[in-house]
Design a protein around this motif. Sequence first.
Motif, PDB file in Angstrom:
ATOM      1  N   GLU A   1       9.584  -3.671  26.758  1.00  0.00           N
ATOM      2  CA  GLU A   1       9.692  -2.360  26.127  1.00  0.00           C
ATOM      3  C   GLU A   1       9.447  -2.515  24.628  1.00  0.00           C
ATOM      4  OE1 GLU A   1      13.005   0.151  27.227  1.00  0.00           O
ATOM      5  OE2 GLU A   1      13.368  -1.074  29.005  1.00  0.00           O
ATOM      6  N   TYR A   2       8.398  -1.918  24.152  1.00  0.00           N
ATOM      7  CA  TYR A   2       7.995  -2.046  22.739  1.00  0.00           C
ATOM      8  C   TYR A   2       9.104  -1.583  21.799  1.00  0.00           C
ATOM      9  CZ  TYR A   2       5.361  -1.391  18.418  1.00  0.00           C
ATOM     10  OH  TYR A   2       4.934  -1.441  17.115  1.00  0.00           O
ATOM     11  N   ILE A   3       9.790  -0.505  22.172  1.00  0.00           N
ATOM     12  CA  ILE A   3      10.813   0.048  21.285  1.00  0.00           C
ATOM     13  C   ILE A   3      11.981  -0.919  21.127  1.00  0.00           C
ATOM     14  CG2 ILE A   3      12.075   1.281  23.112  1.00  0.00           C
ATOM     15  CD1 ILE A   3      12.475   3.550  21.059  1.00  0.00           C
ATOM     16  N   VAL A   4      12.276  -1.658  22.188  1.00  0.00           N
ATOM     17  CA  VAL A   4      13.347  -2.652  22.104  1.00  0.00           C
ATOM     18  C   VAL A   4      12.959  -3.771  21.141  1.00  0.00           C
ATOM     19  CG1 VAL A   4      14.645  -4.407  23.377  1.00  0.00           C
ATOM     20  CG2 VAL A   4      14.244  -2.162  24.405  1.00  0.00           C
ATOM     21  N   LEU A   5      11.731  -4.259  21.291  1.00  0.00           N
ATOM     22  CA  LEU A   5      11.269  -5.340  20.417  1.00  0.00           C
ATOM     23  C   LEU A   5      11.298  -4.918  18.950  1.00  0.00           C
ATOM     24  CD1 LEU A   5       8.222  -6.812  22.387  1.00  0.00           C
ATOM     25  CD2 LEU A   5      10.553  -7.692  22.261  1.00  0.00           C
ATOM     26  N   ARG A   6      10.785  -3.736  18.672  1.00  0.00           N
ATOM     27  CA  ARG A   6      10.737  -3.295  17.271  1.00  0.00           C
ATOM     28  C   ARG A   6      12.152  -3.061  16.721  1.00  0.00           C
ATOM     29  NH1 ARG A   6       6.529  -4.825  18.148  1.00  0.00           N
ATOM     30  NH2 ARG A   6       7.658  -6.515  17.129  1.00  0.00           N
ATOM     31  N   GLY A   7      13.009  -2.499  17.555  1.00  0.00           N
ATOM     32  CA  GLY A   7      14.369  -2.237  17.099  1.00  0.00           C
ATOM     33  C   GLY A   7      15.111  -3.519  16.765  1.00  0.00           C
TER      34      GLY A   7
ATOM     35  N   LEU B   1      13.807 -15.098  12.716  1.00  0.00           N
ATOM     36  CA  LEU B   1      13.145 -14.580  13.912  1.00  0.00           C
ATOM     37  C   LEU B   1      11.702 -15.082  13.900  1.00  0.00           C
ATOM     38  CD1 LEU B   1      13.558 -12.753  16.410  1.00  0.00           C
ATOM     39  CD2 LEU B   1      12.607 -10.873  15.047  1.00  0.00           C
ATOM     40  N   VAL B   2      11.357 -15.947  14.856  1.00  0.00           N
ATOM     41  CA  VAL B   2      10.032 -16.572  14.844  1.00  0.00           C
ATOM     42  C   VAL B   2       8.997 -15.784  15.632  1.00  0.00           C
ATOM     43  CG1 VAL B   2      10.938 -18.881  14.476  1.00  0.00           C
ATOM     44  CG2 VAL B   2      10.627 -18.048  16.824  1.00  0.00           C
ATOM     45  N   GLY B   3       9.419 -14.777  16.404  1.00  0.00           N
ATOM     46  CA  GLY B   3       8.435 -13.994  17.125  1.00  0.00           C
ATOM     47  C   GLY B   3       9.025 -13.201  18.275  1.00  0.00           C
ATOM     48  N   THR B   4       8.185 -12.309  18.838  1.00  0.00           N
ATOM     49  CA  THR B   4       8.561 -11.509  19.998  1.00  0.00           C
ATOM     50  C   THR B   4       7.413 -11.547  20.998  1.00  0.00           C
ATOM     51  OG1 THR B   4       7.667  -9.471  19.057  1.00  0.00           O
ATOM     52  CG2 THR B   4       9.979  -9.984  18.577  1.00  0.00           C
TER      53      THR B   4
ATOM     54  N   TYR C   1      25.186 -12.211  28.605  1.00  0.00           N
ATOM     55  CA  TYR C   1      24.304 -11.208  29.180  1.00  0.00           C
ATOM     56  C   TYR C   1      24.793  -9.830  28.741  1.00  0.00           C
ATOM     57  CZ  TYR C   1      27.927 -10.250  32.640  1.00  0.00           C
ATOM     58  OH  TYR C   1      29.101  -9.905  33.246  1.00  0.00           O
ATOM     59  N   MET C   2      23.856  -8.872  28.639  1.00  0.00           N
ATOM     60  CA  MET C   2      24.189  -7.520  28.223  1.00  0.00           C
ATOM     61  C   MET C   2      23.517  -6.535  29.162  1.00  0.00           C
ATOM     62  SD  MET C   2      23.701  -7.795  24.071  1.00  0.00           S
ATOM     63  CE  MET C   2      22.126  -8.625  24.239  1.00  0.00           C
ATOM     64  N   GLU C   3      24.230  -5.461  29.490  1.00  0.00           N
ATOM     65  CA  GLU C   3      23.649  -4.417  30.318  1.00  0.00           C
ATOM     66  C   GLU C   3      22.906  -3.416  29.442  1.00  0.00           C
ATOM     67  OE1 GLU C   3      26.470  -2.564  32.868  1.00  0.00           O
ATOM     68  OE2 GLU C   3      26.528  -4.246  34.262  1.00  0.00           O
ATOM     69  N   LYS C   4      21.733  -2.994  29.923  1.00  0.00           N
ATOM     70  CA  LYS C   4      20.975  -1.977  29.211  1.00  0.00           C
ATOM     71  C   LYS C   4      21.611  -0.596  29.411  1.00  0.00           C
ATOM     72  CE  LYS C   4      16.388  -3.991  28.794  1.00  0.00           C
ATOM     73  NZ  LYS C   4      14.959  -3.782  29.026  1.00  0.00           N
ATOM     74  N   PRO C   5      21.483   0.304  28.495  1.00  0.00           N
ATOM     75  CA  PRO C   5      20.720   0.174  27.238  1.00  0.00           C
ATOM     76  C   PRO C   5      21.494  -0.666  26.219  1.00  0.00           C
ATOM     77  CG  PRO C   5      21.761   2.326  27.328  1.00  0.00           C
ATOM     78  CD  PRO C   5      22.035   1.680  28.645  1.00  0.00           C
ATOM     79  N   ILE C   6      20.784  -1.553  25.566  1.00  0.00           N
ATOM     80  CA  ILE C   6      21.430  -2.428  24.599  1.00  0.00           C
ATOM     81  C   ILE C   6      21.547  -1.704  23.258  1.00  0.00           C
ATOM     82  CG2 ILE C   6      20.640  -4.539  25.700  1.00  0.00           C
ATOM     83  CD1 ILE C   6      18.434  -4.716  23.621  1.00  0.00           C
ATOM     84  N   THR C   7      22.519  -2.145  22.468  1.00  0.00           N
ATOM     85  CA  THR C   7      22.737  -1.559  21.147  1.00  0.00           C
ATOM     86  C   THR C   7      22.705  -2.667  20.100  1.00  0.00           C
ATOM     87  OG1 THR C   7      25.135  -1.811  21.282  1.00  0.00           O
ATOM     88  CG2 THR C   7      24.192   0.237  22.152  1.00  0.00           C
TER      89      THR C   7
END
Length: 498
Positions: free
Chosen positions: A10-16, A30-33, A102-108
């Motif tokens: 999900e692009y929005i997750v990566l950018r966020g 952060l070395v990359g996504t 581990y985290m359940e989506k939606p992540i914050t």
Amino acid sequence: MLKAAVFDDEYIVLRGVEEMIDWTSLGIRLVGTAGDGLAALELFRAHQPDIILTDIRMPGMDGLELIEQVMREAPDTFCIVFSGFNEFEYVKRAIQLGVADYMEKPITIPSIEKAVGKVLERYHKQKAAQEFQQKWEASRGESLEKATLDLLLNGLEESTAWRDTFGPEWEQVTGITVLAMESDSCAFPKDAAYRAVNVGHGAERIMALFHFGPLRQELWEEADEAAEQAGTAVGCGKLYMRLSEAPFSYKEAQRALRSARFLGLTGIVRFEDLGERITSPEGITDREEAIILSLRSGNRAGLMEQVESFLSWLKSGKPDAELAEHEMLKLIYLGLEEAKKSGGDRTAGLMDSYKPHTELRELAGKEDVAAWFRAQFERLADWSIAAREQTKHSAVEAARIYLEKYCSRDLTLQEVAEHVGMNPTYFSMLFKEEMGESYIKYLTRYRMELAKSLLSRGLRVQEVSEKVGYHTYRHFSEVFKKYAGVTPGQYSSGMTPT
């Protein structure tokens, strides 16, 4: 500075995650996504991040496959996974793979910062322990014991002092076997085929056997008998031809000894004989291993004692609910795997119908969580013990018949165990429970009684030696004298022990 990478389709997750978290303030770069598993693996190999945050479901290669590959290539990497609400099987597998959280989506953003904070705390504790270990090692004198310990911990490359302290014979060494002992009761007689170096490492007693050639079977039998008589266990790692692989044998010896302790075994317990049923999974703590091995041993009281110890540890540590839940689920899923292995058809479908992940979430924050956790292991103990009792008698009886039929051969524990479809150590444990003595003692006693009968009928000593499975006359005579009090020749002439 530590390095991190984030993988999600999900692009929005990566950018966020990339823009809204102040990675620098956390001491992380952060070395990359990446948006798919294959690109994620490529990025991981290129940058070797210390921390990975990844979604479970991704195209190309899912998050679990990615984590498996990462753990094979860099087992010290901390992995945090994102999962959907109903992905129970994925979460279970992630826990078994040893993910840090581990985290359940939606992540914050707060949930990510909290998970990363846990990882950083674990990292700094591990680093402090490693630094302490390094200082402790540096403070020890340059002796053969110290150099051998360096060899076992770090391999040949990190133990340049070992060659000098061992002497010019080091060039003749053809391999190494490491033994971990409860005491100094395991004594190998001096022999030109090896050199033994005893090493103290805290409370551990370690013996490193540096081989100059193959060890005679008689040496192993004598050492095994000495440990048996002392009622103690010796964990034996595999033989490695390259000294750089000494740490592997050392870790195997430690795991074999721990397994022997929980299973109530004595004598020499070889790692290669333990098999998947006995050795504990990689990546679990000593506390978790104690519970799993107690379950495997069929020791219900010991299992529940370890469960109580685990609950006390959780209470004293006062972890947050997420961490406590994570630790509980990891143990329960490990226990379920063990029940499935030992129960066979009795537990068919168990993993599909039972979802402790869901039950625990419903109980979270309530006082009955500890009681629920105890009940899970009581249930697992009932399944395992029932399955164990069903197979024990028939397997041991079949083994006894096979053993007595072929006792004239060089009959190994592994051969007899394979005949009844068990791994050697598990079979050895059941045999001792059923017969009241170890496999080697039963075989020796049967052979010696048969030898006495054959000698009384007038057969020559050499002939008797071969008929009872000893193809070396000297070894047969030594064992017979120790058993009967007189040599085979004296027994055949009617002499009785004094």
